[in-house]
Every structure is written in C-alpha cells, then in structure tokens.
Design a protein around this motif. Structure first.
Motif, mmCIF file in Angstrom:
data_model
loop_
_atom_site.group_PDB
_atom_site.id
_atom_site.type_symbol
_atom_site.label_atom_id
_atom_site.label_comp_id
_atom_site.label_asym_id
_atom_site.label_seq_id
_atom_site.Cartn_x
_atom_site.Cartn_y
_atom_site.Cartn_z
ATOM 1 N N GLY A 111 0.850 -1.267 0.024
ATOM 2 C CA GLY A 111 -0.062 -0.048 0.201
ATOM 3 C C GLY A 111 0.720 1.212 0.055
ATOM 4 N N PHE A 112 1.909 1.162 0.709
ATOM 5 C CA PHE A 112 2.806 2.357 0.686
ATOM 6 C C PHE A 112 3.470 2.956 -0.418
ATOM 7 C CE2 PHE A 112 7.128 4.049 1.151
ATOM 8 C CZ PHE A 112 6.923 5.246 2.193
ATOM 9 N N PHE A 113 3.660 1.722 -1.295
ATOM 10 C CA PHE A 113 4.340 2.083 -2.781
ATOM 11 C C PHE A 113 3.023 2.090 -3.777
ATOM 12 C CE2 PHE A 113 8.453 0.361 -1.369
ATOM 13 C CZ PHE A 113 9.184 1.657 -1.894
ATOM 14 N N HIS A 114 1.751 1.785 -3.554
ATOM 15 C CA HIS A 114 0.628 2.122 -4.251
ATOM 16 C C HIS A 114 0.514 3.838 -4.206
ATOM 17 C CE1 HIS A 114 -1.935 -0.814 -6.464
ATOM 18 N NE2 HIS A 114 -0.911 -1.685 -5.629
ATOM 19 N N LYS A 115 0.749 4.352 -2.955
ATOM 20 C CA LYS A 115 0.432 5.782 -2.892
ATOM 21 C C LYS A 115 1.532 6.378 -3.398
ATOM 22 C CE LYS A 115 1.204 9.733 -0.266
ATOM 23 N NZ LYS A 115 2.587 10.633 -0.196
ATOM 24 N N TRP A 116 2.937 5.893 -3.551
ATOM 25 C CA TRP A 116 3.908 6.705 -3.979
ATOM 26 C C TRP A 116 3.893 6.575 -5.248
ATOM 27 C CZ3 TRP A 116 9.417 5.776 -5.604
ATOM 28 C CH2 TRP A 116 10.221 6.578 -5.523
ATOM 29 N N MET A 117 3.351 5.484 -6.097
ATOM 30 C CA MET A 117 3.303 5.487 -7.544
ATOM 31 C C MET A 117 2.127 6.307 -8.085
ATOM 32 S SD MET A 117 5.970 3.550 -9.051
ATOM 33 C CE MET A 117 6.675 4.599 -7.893
ATOM 34 N N GLN A 118 1.215 6.646 -7.114
ATOM 35 C CA GLN A 118 0.340 7.883 -7.618
ATOM 36 C C GLN A 118 1.178 9.000 -7.464
ATOM 37 O OE1 GLN A 118 -4.087 7.994 -6.181
ATOM 38 N NE2 GLN A 118 -3.226 9.153 -4.634
ATOM 39 N N ASP A 119 1.792 9.282 -6.465
ATOM 40 C CA ASP A 119 2.652 10.440 -6.329
ATOM 41 C C ASP A 119 3.634 10.556 -7.835
ATOM 42 O OD1 ASP A 119 1.661 10.912 -3.850
ATOM 43 O OD2 ASP A 119 3.389 10.098 -2.769
ATOM 44 N N ALA A 120 4.026 9.410 -8.040
ATOM 45 C CA ALA A 120 4.885 9.625 -9.197
ATOM 46 C C ALA A 120 4.093 9.865 -10.391
ATOM 47 C CB ALA A 120 5.410 8.247 -9.454
ATOM 48 N N ARG A 121 2.964 9.472 -10.717
ATOM 49 C CA ARG A 121 2.134 9.835 -11.754
ATOM 50 C C ARG A 121 1.864 11.450 -11.792
ATOM 51 N NH1 ARG A 121 0.146 4.836 -10.571
ATOM 52 N NH2 ARG A 121 -1.777 5.646 -9.433
ATOM 53 N N ASP A 122 1.640 11.845 -10.548
ATOM 54 C CA ASP A 122 1.174 13.127 -10.341
ATOM 55 C C ASP A 122 2.301 14.141 -10.520
ATOM 56 O OD1 ASP A 122 -1.480 12.599 -9.565
ATOM 57 O OD2 ASP A 122 -1.187 12.950 -7.402
#
Length: 817
Positions: free
Chosen positions: A434-445
């Motif tokens: 879950g931590f990296f799901h959030k960070w990959m969303q940050d990456a897309r943003d």
C-alpha cells in the motif's frame, strides 16, 4: 465526489510563516553555526472552529483533508491516532482525504469541532513557495446517518493563535502551554469573542481523492527510553578548540531534577525518527529547550569536524534545519508534551531550562508509516545481526508518508534512486504494498506533461531535475518489484500508461541512449562512466516493460518492447563494448552488465570470475558506488560466487557494511565513513547518519543467504535456495569467520515461510512453507534424511552442486551425513 463534500469549500485565514517562503529552501550555503539559532514564537497557527447539531443516535463520520498538516479536536478530545495528516502529495495535482468514524466523540445536541493547521509539506520551509506559498487550508464534511450536518464554509470562526506558536517540519515546534489548550477551545461554550470569519480558498484546483496506503502513526511497540542520561554544567578546558562538557551527574533513570544552567543529554542507544514525549514540572512560564541530534562531539576539535565541546550535541550536519522544540510551562502542575506538526531524526535528545525543572518521565516515540513488519533474519554473526537491525531502523525512519532519503537535515525528500534500490529489501522487511501504491500515485502526479519522472517524488522545490538514470527509472522498477513480491497486478494496471509515457519521451528526447547521465554511480571509489549506466538502465526498463506488458495481457506492446530492446542493446554494444568485451572495467561496469543481462552467458561467467579477482585485488573490498553496491551481492550469487558475497558482507575495512557498524552506527549511513574513530566526522555538506539505501544488501540475505525467493509472483510458488558459506580457512580473510547459522522467516502474500540452516559441523536445513516450493539443497554429504527418513541424493536431479527437490506445503528437516 460532490456527495462526499456536499459543497464544502476549503477555508483559510491570513497567515505569515516564520520564514521567507521565497528564499532558496535547499542547497543554499548557510553559516556553519546556523543550527545554534533559536526557534521563535510566530504567534500561533491557523485554527478553525464551528458548532454543529447532532439529532438522535446513529453513526457520525468526519470526512476531511487539508493543505498542510492538520490536527482535529471534537468536544475536547483529539480525534484519531494518525499523525501529520493528510501526508505528502504533489499539492499542485492532488490531496488525500480521510474518513473517520467520530460517533464516540459526539453527543446528541450541540457539538464543537476545532481544526489546527501547520504548513507541513504544503507550505513549510521544506517546499517553500513550490505549491504556491499560500496559507494552510482546511476542508471537511460532518455526516450523521448519511446526512451532512456541517461543511466548511465562510461561517466558520478562525484565529491565528493557540499553544503551538510555531511549527515546521525542518525547524521543529514552539509550544506555549500558558495559552488555552485545543481541548479547551474545542469545548462547547468556550468564548470566541476575538475570532473572525474564515475565508474561502480558491487556490487549490487539483484532485481530492481517498487516502491510500498506511497512515503515519506513533508506533508504540517501538518506543524507546533512555539508555544513559548525562547532566553537565558548562564546559571545561581540555586542550581542544571547544573544550569538554563538565559532567555533574549521570542519573540512571527518570525522574531527575535539572537545574538552571544545566544541560541533560539523553542517549537512546538507537537512531530513530519521531519525537520525545516529556513529562515535566516547573514554575509557570519557564522556557524549556529541546534539541535533537544524531551524534555527540567526540573531542571538541575542529579538525575532527566537531561543532562543540566534547560530549555535547553534534548538529552541524543538519545544515539549516533547526531540529528544535521550545516548551513554555503553563502551570505549576505536571505537564506532558510531545509535538504534532514536525518530526526529528536523532539518537540524542538535549534538554535545558531557564529555571529549575523536574523531568518526571521521558519516552521517545517512533513515528512513521504504519507498515506491518513481516520479515526476520538472525545469524551466527552478531555484527551481521546489527547490520540487519540497522537496515530495519533505517526503513522505519525513512518510510514516513514517502520514502525519504534521510529524516533529519534540511532535505527529507523522496529521492527516487534510493527508493528503487531498496524496494525489494523493504518488501522483505515489511508490508509496503500500500505504501508504494501511494508513492506510485505520487509519481504519476509528479510526471511532467511530456512523461518525465522527477528525481524526487513528490515533485518539489528541492530538485526540479528529471530523467536521471537509475533515479527516475524508479517509475518502472518499483511497480515491477512490488508486483513480484505481492502478485499485485493492479499496481501495473494503474501505472502502465504512465510508464509507457516515460519510455516514449526518453526515445523522443534521447534516442537509444537512455535517461540523463546525471548522478552515475554515486559516491563510487572508481569511476564507471555515467553514460554507460544510462544505456544499461534504459535496457533494463525495456525488459521490465516487456514482462509487465505480458502480465496484463498486452502482447502487442510486449512485442514492441522486445524489438525496442534490440535497438537499445545495439546502441549499448556500439558505444560500450569493443571486440565483444566491455570497455569499462570497474566493478560497477561488470556488476550491471551481469545484473541486467547485457552480455551473453559465457561472457557473463567470465565477468563474474574477473569481478571476484578484482575484488580480491582490492583487499576483498568493493569499490562501487550507490548503483553498483546495491547489486553486487545478488549478482555474485547469480553466478555462483556466494563465497565472495560473504567475504564482502563480512568485510570490516572501509568501504564495507560492517565498517560503519564498527564505528558505532545504529542505522545505515549516507557514506561508509560518515564518522570514523580515526578521523572524526565527514563533510557536513552531505553527511546523514540515517540513509537506508546501502541497506539493500539485506535483499541478498533473504534471497540467497536464507534462500527465500519468489518462484512465481507473490510467492505463489517458492524457490528455496539457501546459499551456505563454504569458505575454507585458507579462503577466509584475516579477521573473518565463516557464517554457520542462519534463521529467517517471511510472512509472504502466500503465507508464512521459514528457512533455517546450520553448518558448524554437519549441515542441517529446516523449512516451513505454505505453498509448493522448489528446494535447491546444497550437497555436502553422501546421504540425507528428510524428516527422519533416509534418502539418497541419487533420487533427485543434481544441478550446480544442489539437489533439486520438489516440496508440497509443510514443514521439513533435512540432515546430511
């Protein structure tokens, strides 16, 4: 979304921060003694309050978010146990919202809610004006039995004030307890005579989406207490530049009395991230100062990098970050304080007071993203065990909303290179899906319109550069690693279009040469050409895109990437090989060529032999930097060079993992020699004592030393490949002993896996598996027993000195004779 918010609006009030938001926030040259500046009273934080009615029983929910960091109180109680809400995102694109069940906080009839905001990652000094330099803002909707009963609008009352007078992630927190508490102000009936009406904000136009991943919390199970307490009064001359502290007491535990003019230094024995929770008593109005640091000055000598007297707190490596608290005692009774709008990276806590105080209790609370820890390794070597512990504490310290590089100085950014290199180790240590799901969303943003990933995620003022080889490639590498560790197809599906966009713009801008050769093999002892790494990582990205395309059924795209790989590899051969051999001959050149399958198998085996000899010629030490070191041990074992991997792992000369352990490390350091007993402190310009990336060697410990590797994504099938230390007495470098015992467990997505071996006199291997596995059992004897039943090795396929044994789920003990 409208149903969630019911036309609620972000509200704000005019607020001036304690710093100039347009001053350069990172990388600016500062005075050497900047850290001795004091944190000052900035007149408080923005507060917002409103009363609301609850009619009858039922469920009450609070949906909220903030531009900044927010704490919420209802009817005199702080709401929830999450910290630093709502976490760090690219506020130019997105903010996350929380939904709390607040039924237990409300009563039938009139209620009151109070929100307190600090700039945090939105407008604090860590980002300055990057997201607009606007005041913090608050948004909420209170819902009772499915109906909205309160939304944020311009009817709310607001004021800048309260007990927290100043708060900043880098600089710390100033609290004056003589002011009314937030608990008081959030109680119905508290007078709001000098409050004014809130303003409606129009400066956020991004998305508001549901929180994803683990929240940031105080992790009570990890809390630390004092290991030692030192009280000193002034400095005495010892012949050095700064002198030496004059120790007047060394109490064993709290409570203690700290007199005016005295300083207490608490050593926790462990570097960590969080804050001190202090219970104290003194005269009302007494100012108490708290300062955090990673080390103590060792001599008082400037030539050893000291910034103060021997035994005093060393803080110059924090650069411009103050890392302080100020607490003004508010009554003559015992009071307990811990901050809420900042965090610190530290091992030592320093406390002083303007008048005599009693420190009644002290606990150091660990704060970070609440990821469940699921892996464990214990070995026969106590220094290796310490290295494992140091790595885990580094992860605990730096996985806080985003994977930061370091948690203490004026940085604390989501550096992508560190995150990708460590991502598999992180997934063995804890559940970070879950931590990296959030960070990959940050990456897309944070991705540019053209498709480039920045070097830090979320994108911020620190570093606007992008497309750095081995750094920006995290946008490709991390999703693949998370897929492999958790069988998480969704992270690929969510991120696939973004990854394609990244690859496409690389081709448009750089052809087949790959990402920008910006950082190269960072901090290497030998120079590997940066352009070589760009080409290599581009090919590796393409290989991963081929695999991920196949995972989600995009066979046409997989074929495209296979063709693209041929072109990229042709560029690699043309520019970095001659007559079928690598041009570059550093350790990293060879490591990356083998790790990324850039050369054929015959030549790869030749390179593996060369690499072993090259390491031996370097006194059995690595000379690689950031990029090569993270791959060196897995690559050696990939080609059967396990003994050399053990030799590197257990090396104690600089540079090595155990070198910093011998120097007193309790986490992983930014440099192998961040501090040495011989020479003192390293260059303060870049000298963190909590930098987890080199701890990626723990991946090798799980995958090869303990032998727990996914045979299929998510460990739906397991490869058990215990690589035993078989070095003979003649092969052991001076000062090293052979590893004889390893015991590991890993709570995988498929269930608990246990792997354990002993090889002191005879070899025994035990495993416990939840699914089928292929065991690659090293052959040392003529016979073996399996759960007490004798077998012959002739019954099994033999490959590379191992018996290949298929195992059904269950527990097994193998003993060789």
């Amino acid at each position: 979304m409208e149903k969630i918010w019911n036309n609620a609006k972000f509200i704000y009030t005019d607020f001036k921060p304690h710093f100039d938001p347009y001053a350069k926030p990172w990388g600016a040259r500062r005075a050497r003694l900047y850290q001795h500046l004091e944190l000052t009273d900035n007149n408080g934080l923005p507060m917002f309050v409103s009363d609301f009615e609850i009619g009858g029983s039922g469920k009450t929910e609070l949906v909220f978010t903030a531009l900044g960091v927010v704490d919420i109180y209802i009817n005199g109680k702080r709401v929830g146990n999450d910290e630093l809400k709502p976490g760090w995102t690219n506020y130019n694109k997105r903010v996350l919202y929380y939904t709390y069940d607040v039924t237990e906080y409300v009563t039938e009839g009139k209620n009151r809610i109070l929100a307190v905001l600090a700039g945090g990652w939105y407008s604090g000094r860590i980002v300055n004006e990057y997201y607009g330099a606007n005041p913090p803002a608050f948004l909420c909707n209170v819902i009772h039995n499915g109906n909205s009963v309160l939304i944020t609008d311009d009817s709310w009352n607001t004021k800048v004030g309260g007990q927290i007078r100043t708060a900043d992630i880098w600089d710390g927190e100033y609290c004056d307890a003589s002011y009314d508490s937030y608990e008081q102000m959030s109680t119905v009936g508290y007078e709001l005579d000098d409050w004014k009406k809130a303003k409606l904000s129009d400066y956020f136009d991004g998305e508001i989406t549901e929180f994803v991943g683990p929240t940031v919390q105080v992790r009570d199970e990890l809390s630390l207490r004092e290991k030692t307490i030192t009280v000193y009064d002034g400095v005495k001359y010892n012949g050095s530049n700064y002198g030496e502290i004059n120790v007047c007491a060394e109490p064993e535990k709290f409570p203690i009395t700290l007199k005016k003019g005295q300083t207490a230094i608490i050593d926790l024995g462990q570097e960590m991230v969080g804050w001190a929770k202090i219970t104290l008593k003194g005269e009302k109005g007494t100012l108490v100062s708290v300062h955090y640091g990673e080390f103590l000055n060792d001599s008082g000598e400037i030539e050893r990098g000291n910034d103060g007297a021997k035994g005093s707190l060393y803080t110059v490596n924090l650069r411009s970050a103050l890392g302080k608290e100020v607490y003004i005692i508010g009554s003559d009774k015992a009071e307990t304080y811990s901050p809420r709008f900042t965090f610190f990276g530290y091992r030592y806590v320093q406390i002083t007071a303007e008048k005599d105080i009693e420190i009644l209790d002290f606990v150091s609370e660990v704060v970070g993203s609440a990821t469940e820890e699921i892996g464990s390794i214990v070995t026969s070597d106590k220094l290796i065990n310490k290295l494992i512990s140091n790595t885990l504490w580094g992860q605990r310290s730096n996985y806080l909303s985003v994977p930061t590089d370091c948690p203490q100085r004026d940085e604390r950014y989501g550096w992508t290179g560190d995150a990708q290199a460590f991502s598999i180790t992180a997934a063995y240590n804890a559940d970070v899906d879950g931590f990296f799901h959030k960070w990959m969303q940050d990456a897309r943003d944070s991705q540019s319109d053209e498709g480039a990933y920045p070097d830090v995620i979320p994108r911020s003022a620190c570093c606007s550069s992008e497309n750095a080889a081995a750094w920006s490639d995290a946008g490709i590498i991390v999703p693949y690693n998370i897929y492999m560790m958790y069988n998480d197809v969704k992270i690929i599906e969510d991120h696939y279009a973004s990854m394609e966009k990244y690859i496409a713009q690389l081709i448009t801008n750089f052809g087949m040469s790959g990402p920008i050769p910006r950082y190269g093999d960072w901090l290497a002892y030998d120079y590997c050409k940066n352009e070589y790494l760009s080409s290599a990582y581009f090919i590796y990205d393409i290989d991963l895109m081929t695999k991920m395309s196949e995972v989600i059924g995009k066979s046409d795209r997989a074929e495209y990437y296979k063709d693209l790989r041929k072109q990229a590899h042709a560029y690699f051969v043309e520019n970095f090989m001659k007559d079928g051999k690598l041009i570059g001959q550093t350790q990293t050149d060879k490591i990356i060529a083998m790790a990324f399958n850039l050369v054929d198998e015959d030549y790869a085996r030749e390179l593996a032999d060369e690499l072993v000899e090259q390491i031996k010629a370097n006194d059995n030490r690595l000379s690689s930097g950031f990029v090569g070191t993270c791959k060196i041990c897995p690559t050696l074992s990939k080609y059967g060079k396990d003994n050399m991997a053990y030799t590197l792992l257990m090396q104690r000369k600089e540079p090595s993992w155990l070198y910093s352990v011998d120097q007193g490390a309790t986490t992983i350091w930014e440099r192998w020699n961040s501090y040495t007993k011989e020479n003192g402190f390293g260059d303060v310009g870049m000298n963190s004592f909590n930098h987890y990336a080199y701890g990626s060697v723990v991946e090798w410990m799980y995958r090869y030393m303990a032998g727990i590797e996914p045979g299929k994504p998510g460990f739906e099938e397991i490869i058990l490949q215990p690589r035993v230390d078989t070095r003979t007495a003649n092969e052991l470098p001076d000062g090293q002993q052979r590893m004889t015992d390893v015991k590991a467990s890993y709570k995988s997505a498929a269930g608990l896996i246990e792997s354990e071996w002993h090889n002191a006199d005879s070899f025994t291997y035990r495993c416990n598996i939840p699914v089928t596995a292929e065991l690659r059992l090293p052959i040392f004897g003529d016979k073996l027993t399996v759960n007490g039943v004798e077998h012959s090795f002739d019954e099994y396929e033999n490959e590379n000195g191992c018996a290949i044994i298929r195992l059904a789920p269950g527990e097994y003990v193998f003993e060789e004779m």
